[in-house]
Design a protein around this motif. Sequence first.
Motif, short mmCIF file in Angstrom:
data_model
loop_
_atom_site.label_atom_id
_atom_site.label_comp_id
_atom_site.label_asym_id
_atom_site.label_seq_id
_atom_site.Cartn_x
_atom_site.Cartn_y
_atom_site.Cartn_z
N GLU A 107 0.99 -1.28 0.12
CA GLU A 107 0.15 -0.19 0.08
C GLU A 107 0.83 1.31 -0.11
OE1 GLU A 107 -3.90 -1.80 2.31
OE2 GLU A 107 -1.99 -0.83 3.50
N ALA A 108 1.85 1.40 0.71
CA ALA A 108 2.70 2.35 0.88
C ALA A 108 3.52 2.64 -0.51
CB ALA A 108 3.73 2.03 1.92
N GLN A 109 3.87 1.59 -1.29
CA GLN A 109 4.53 1.94 -2.45
C GLN A 109 3.74 2.48 -3.53
OE1 GLN A 109 5.71 -2.32 -3.15
NE2 GLN A 109 7.88 -1.83 -2.26
N LYS A 110 2.30 2.55 -3.30
CA LYS A 110 1.52 3.32 -4.54
C LYS A 110 1.34 4.59 -4.09
CE LYS A 110 -1.24 -1.08 -4.60
NZ LYS A 110 -2.76 -1.61 -4.49
N LEU A 111 1.91 5.20 -3.05
CA LEU A 111 1.81 6.39 -2.55
C LEU A 111 3.11 7.36 -2.76
CD1 LEU A 111 0.16 6.01 0.85
CD2 LEU A 111 -0.87 6.35 -1.22
N ASN A 112 3.01 8.55 -3.04
CA ASN A 112 4.08 9.56 -3.16
C ASN A 112 4.48 9.91 -1.73
OD1 ASN A 112 5.39 12.20 -3.43
ND2 ASN A 112 5.11 11.69 -5.47
N TYR A 113 5.83 10.34 -1.53
CA TYR A 113 6.25 10.54 -0.16
C TYR A 113 5.54 11.94 0.28
CZ TYR A 113 9.14 14.55 -1.51
OH TYR A 113 9.52 15.75 -2.14
N GLN A 114 5.00 12.47 -0.58
CA GLN A 114 4.05 13.72 -0.17
C GLN A 114 2.89 13.59 0.57
OE1 GLN A 114 3.89 16.24 -3.65
NE2 GLN A 114 6.28 16.78 -3.54
N ASP A 115 2.29 12.28 0.30
CA ASP A 115 1.04 11.61 0.82
C ASP A 115 1.38 11.42 2.51
OD1 ASP A 115 -0.65 11.93 -1.18
OD2 ASP A 115 0.30 9.95 -1.98
N TYR A 116 2.64 11.49 2.98
CA TYR A 116 2.99 11.28 4.34
C TYR A 116 3.27 12.49 4.92
CZ TYR A 116 3.60 5.97 3.78
OH TYR A 116 3.82 4.74 3.70
N LEU A 133 21.34 13.42 2.96
CA LEU A 133 21.55 12.02 2.51
C LEU A 133 22.12 11.71 1.31
CD1 LEU A 133 17.85 10.54 3.94
CD2 LEU A 133 20.17 10.99 5.23
N ALA A 134 21.76 12.72 0.37
CA ALA A 134 22.61 12.56 -0.76
C ALA A 134 23.99 12.61 -0.76
CB ALA A 134 22.30 13.54 -2.00
N ARG A 135 24.43 13.56 0.08
CA ARG A 135 25.96 13.56 0.49
C ARG A 135 26.44 12.44 1.56
NH1 ARG A 135 24.19 19.09 1.29
NH2 ARG A 135 24.45 18.60 3.80
N GLY A 136 25.81 11.62 1.85
CA GLY A 136 26.07 10.42 2.44
C GLY A 136 25.99 10.81 4.04
N GLY A 137 25.34 11.91 4.40
CA GLY A 137 25.16 12.34 5.87
C GLY A 137 24.11 11.66 6.55
N GLN A 138 23.62 12.32 7.67
CA GLN A 138 22.34 11.85 8.40
C GLN A 138 21.71 13.04 8.86
OE1 GLN A 138 24.21 9.52 11.60
NE2 GLN A 138 24.37 7.90 10.40
N TRP A 139 20.40 12.72 9.38
CA TRP A 139 19.69 13.88 9.78
C TRP A 139 18.81 13.14 11.19
CZ3 TRP A 139 14.49 14.38 10.59
CH2 TRP A 139 14.05 16.06 10.88
N GLU A 140 18.55 14.05 11.99
CA GLU A 140 17.86 13.83 13.26
C GLU A 140 17.03 14.69 13.45
OE1 GLU A 140 17.95 12.00 17.59
OE2 GLU A 140 19.96 11.90 16.53
N GLY A 141 15.74 14.79 13.87
CA GLY A 141 15.02 15.74 14.15
C GLY A 141 13.27 15.34 14.14
N GLU A 142 12.36 16.33 14.34
CA GLU A 142 11.12 16.12 14.55
C GLU A 142 10.36 16.67 13.17
OE1 GLU A 142 7.27 18.31 16.92
OE2 GLU A 142 9.27 18.05 18.18
N LEU A 143 9.39 15.70 13.04
CA LEU A 143 8.56 15.99 11.50
C LEU A 143 7.12 15.71 11.88
CD1 LEU A 143 10.57 14.37 8.88
CD2 LEU A 143 10.26 17.00 9.22
N SER A 144 6.16 16.51 11.17
CA SER A 144 5.00 16.09 11.25
C SER A 144 4.23 15.24 10.14
CB SER A 144 3.83 17.30 11.15
OG SER A 144 4.08 18.20 12.33
N VAL A 145 3.70 14.29 10.34
CA VAL A 145 3.30 13.02 9.31
C VAL A 145 1.89 12.88 9.46
CG1 VAL A 145 5.72 12.14 9.40
CG2 VAL A 145 3.77 11.18 10.93
N TYR A 146 1.37 12.27 8.33
CA TYR A 146 0.21 11.66 8.39
C TYR A 146 0.13 10.22 8.47
CZ TYR A 146 -1.06 16.28 6.40
OH TYR A 146 -1.41 17.67 6.29
N GLY A 150 -5.42 9.88 7.82
CA GLY A 150 -5.34 11.21 7.66
C GLY A 150 -4.89 12.16 9.14
N ARG A 151 -4.66 11.18 9.88
CA ARG A 151 -4.59 11.62 11.47
C ARG A 151 -2.82 12.49 11.32
NH1 ARG A 151 -1.73 10.08 16.08
NH2 ARG A 151 -0.82 8.30 15.12
N GLU A 152 -2.67 13.69 11.80
CA GLU A 152 -1.37 14.18 11.71
C GLU A 152 -0.91 14.13 13.15
OE1 GLU A 152 0.52 18.51 10.92
OE2 GLU A 152 -1.31 18.22 10.15
N PHE A 153 0.43 13.87 13.35
CA PHE A 153 1.10 13.42 14.73
C PHE A 153 2.59 13.90 14.40
CE2 PHE A 153 1.07 9.41 12.43
CZ PHE A 153 2.34 8.96 12.64
#
Length: 363
Positions: A107-116, A133-146, A150-153
């Motif tokens: 189900e997830a593969q049918k979606l675009n990442y923007q749907d999240y 990430l394209a440079r081989g680095g890392q990232w850590e932090g807070e994001l809002s998602v669906y 459709g619940r945002e958290f």
Amino acid sequence: MLIILLKFMMYRGKKASVCESTRTMHNDQKSSKDLLLELEELREKIKICKDEGEKKCTKLHKIREELELFKTVIEKSKEAIAISDKNGTLIYINPAHEKLFGRTLEEAQKLNYQDYYPPESIKVLNTIIAPALARGGQWEGELSVYDSRGREFPLWEQAGSIMDDQGHFLYGFGFMQDISEKKQIIRVLRSSEERYRELIKNMSSGVAVYEITRDQKDFIFKDFNKAAEKIENVKKESLLGKKVTEVFPGIIDFGLLDVFKQVYKTGIPMHHPISFYQDNRHGGWRENYVYKLPSGEIVAVYDDVSAMMKAREREKLYAEILEILNSSVDMKSTIELILKKIKDFAGYDAIGIRLQKGRDFPY
């Protein structure tokens, strides 16, 4: 563990080496003695090829067992884990990810990442996370998602990438946690002192509130909830007003005191990843989220994850015992090796086994 799993995916595309071929001979140009010598040389080369093949089979068998162990740990993890290819297509999600977002991999593969993600999170993804990430680095932090409803958290995510030998991006991966409950604590803390006290009292996570000292080198306990008392086996009354370095002297080496100072200075929440804390009275695996209140107080919301880490150690022990059994030569040495593994795992000074028929095996 996840990085090893991804590197195996890179490994499986490599070709195995081939044994050296022998040159052909014309029988009418060689004596019988020469032909016999060359035949013996050919037999030796065939034997070498066979031995090399067996070694490769053994190595592949060990890799398979390790991958099974990593797969078990990942699938039992409470953290949501996802892996995507260089095109951004999801190729793996663990059960915790399915539960968190309410979607299977198909189900997830049918979606675009923007749907999240809502627009503000997409902006962070496109301008900060993806380039890192394209440079081989890392990232850590807070994001809002669906999620699927459709619940945002709010989500705390640790993202990284796997590159090939030429520095080209191959895979991206992420570890995710729903921090709705922890964010709720902060909202309540800011809105109502009374509600805050009641909430942290009944929280399943440990909650400690600190006030910085005048010299800004230490922090003093202002509150400590029931869950924290249970985790640390200490009463709140015995530590209120005391410096955190007095009650938990290992906090400096643990790295959490530096996190307190950084959060106090910047006001930006920080995650202190799973680490082992140890002093002469307390010990165990802890995971902390640290926030700053408008009052200037520092709040640490944390969990004792010792049971989870112990479960991972048990999975590793089972795999090691299985490897011993698979390579068993005789019963005595096999039992002794297994007993040593169990003794080291349990921390016993000595251990033994008594067979129903036969002699004892102390260790």
